[in-house]
Design an enzyme around this catalytic site. Structure first.
Site, PDB file in Angstrom:
ATOM      1  N   ASN A 115       0.972  -1.142   0.268  1.00 10.49           N
ATOM      2  CA  ASN A 115      -0.172   0.234   0.331  1.00 10.49           C
ATOM      3  C   ASN A 115       1.239   1.235  -0.036  1.00 10.49           C
ATOM      4  O   ASN A 115       2.246   1.336   0.057  1.00 10.49           O
ATOM      5  CB  ASN A 115      -0.533   0.067   0.864  1.00 10.49           C
ATOM      6  CG  ASN A 115      -2.019  -1.121   1.184  1.00 10.49           C
ATOM      7  OD1 ASN A 115      -2.040  -1.569   0.091  1.00 10.49           O
ATOM      8  ND2 ASN A 115      -2.487  -1.657   2.316  1.00 10.49           N
ATOM      9  N   HIS A 116       0.160   2.269  -0.365  1.00 10.49           N
ATOM     10  CA  HIS A 116       1.714   3.954  -0.063  1.00 10.49           C
ATOM     11  C   HIS A 116      -0.499   4.687   0.900  1.00 10.49           C
ATOM     12  O   HIS A 116      -1.548   3.949   0.676  1.00 10.49           O
ATOM     13  CB  HIS A 116       0.880   4.222  -1.261  1.00 10.49           C
ATOM     14  CG  HIS A 116       2.315   3.717  -2.189  1.00 10.49           C
ATOM     15  ND1 HIS A 116       3.335   4.298  -2.718  1.00 10.49           N
ATOM     16  CD2 HIS A 116       3.074   2.421  -2.808  1.00 10.49           C
ATOM     17  CE1 HIS A 116       3.712   3.627  -3.704  1.00 10.49           C
ATOM     18  NE2 HIS A 116       3.279   2.393  -3.651  1.00 10.49           N
ATOM     19  N   ALA A 117       0.683   5.489   1.488  1.00 12.34           N
ATOM     20  CA  ALA A 117      -0.521   6.548   2.385  1.00 12.34           C
ATOM     21  C   ALA A 117      -1.233   7.189   1.698  1.00 12.34           C
ATOM     22  O   ALA A 117      -0.592   8.385   0.922  1.00 12.34           O
ATOM     23  CB  ALA A 117       0.717   6.839   3.513  1.00 12.34           C
TER      24      ALA A 117
ATOM     25  N   THR B 132       1.382  10.374  -3.400  1.00 10.99           N
ATOM     26  CA  THR B 132       1.345   8.898  -2.817  1.00 10.99           C
ATOM     27  C   THR B 132       2.789   8.382  -3.242  1.00 10.99           C
ATOM     28  O   THR B 132       3.241   7.408  -2.848  1.00 10.99           O
ATOM     29  CB  THR B 132       0.435   8.046  -4.284  1.00 10.99           C
ATOM     30  OG1 THR B 132       1.030   8.803  -4.851  1.00 10.99           O
ATOM     31  CG2 THR B 132      -0.783   8.674  -3.754  1.00 10.99           C
TER      32      THR B 132
END
Length: 209
Positions: A83-85, A91
């Protein structure tokens, strides 16, 4: 009811199908007895390397798979570090490159959203090249269709398919599902399961002893 220690191959002459539990080395992967994995592309013993992806120790997330599951070739379990925040205005994973940006290396996990473990129940069938994302729980007796991408929890005994995966139908009526969840046949001794195999295979829940 224990599978003999390190009985890797359940069927004579078949090296594409393994008892997955006996091929697992990582401390954050747990697999129940009699669960099988088939791979006709890669060596099935490399399941953790090829199928459990972005599963980095820094995050501490876990893969838990129950008993008597059937996992088809190429099924993937995609963990939190993929995932990316999204709360960030960017991102880009700045915390991973802490040296470049003068950040604290202890904050590496801030680079992604942590949605939790992946938990797969008992007697689950996961189809060819299906993908299960981090934070998802798959209920007992569920079926995940080929190449489905599972982004949300799956109720017990539900068939899922599509991208993103959506419920197609329940496998049985509510009363049968409730009975199966209460009986938990996968926890019976091997001898009792063997005595009930005909009723199990025929779908005759009233015939279970």
């Amino acid at each position: 009811m224990a599978v003999p220690e390190k009985k890797l191959y359940p069927r004579t002459g078949d090296t594409q199908t393994i008892y997955l539990r006996d091929a697992i080395d990582g401390p954050n992967v747990e697999v129940g007895e009699y669960t099988i994995y088939n791979d006709f592309v890669h060596d099935p013993r490399d399941f953790e390397r090829n199928n459990v992806l972005y599963h980095y120790p820094v995050n501490g997330d876990r893969l838990k798979i129950g008993k008597f599951c059937s996992i088809a070739c190429g099924a993937k379990f995609l963990f939190n570090s993929a995932n990316h925040a999204l709360v960030s205005l960017s991102t880009y994973t700045f915390p991973i490159f802490y040296e470049e940006w003068g950040l604290d290396r202890r904050s590496v996990a801030d680079a992604w959203d942590n949605k939790g473990d992946i938990v797969v129940g008992n007697d689950v069938w996961i189809g060819y090249e299906a993908v299960i994302l981090s934070g998802v729980t798959v209920g007992d007796g569920a079926v995940i269709g080929a190449r489905a991408v599972v982004t949300k929890d799956v109720p017990p005994y539900t068939i899922m398919g599509g991208v993103p995966a959506r419920p197609i139908r329940r496998r049985f009526d509510e009363a049968t599902v409730e009975t199966l969840l209460r009986l938990r046949w996968w926890d019976w001794p091997k001898e009792k399961i063997a005595r009930n195999l005909v009723a199990i295979q025929r779908g005759e829940i009233a015939g279970l002893q």
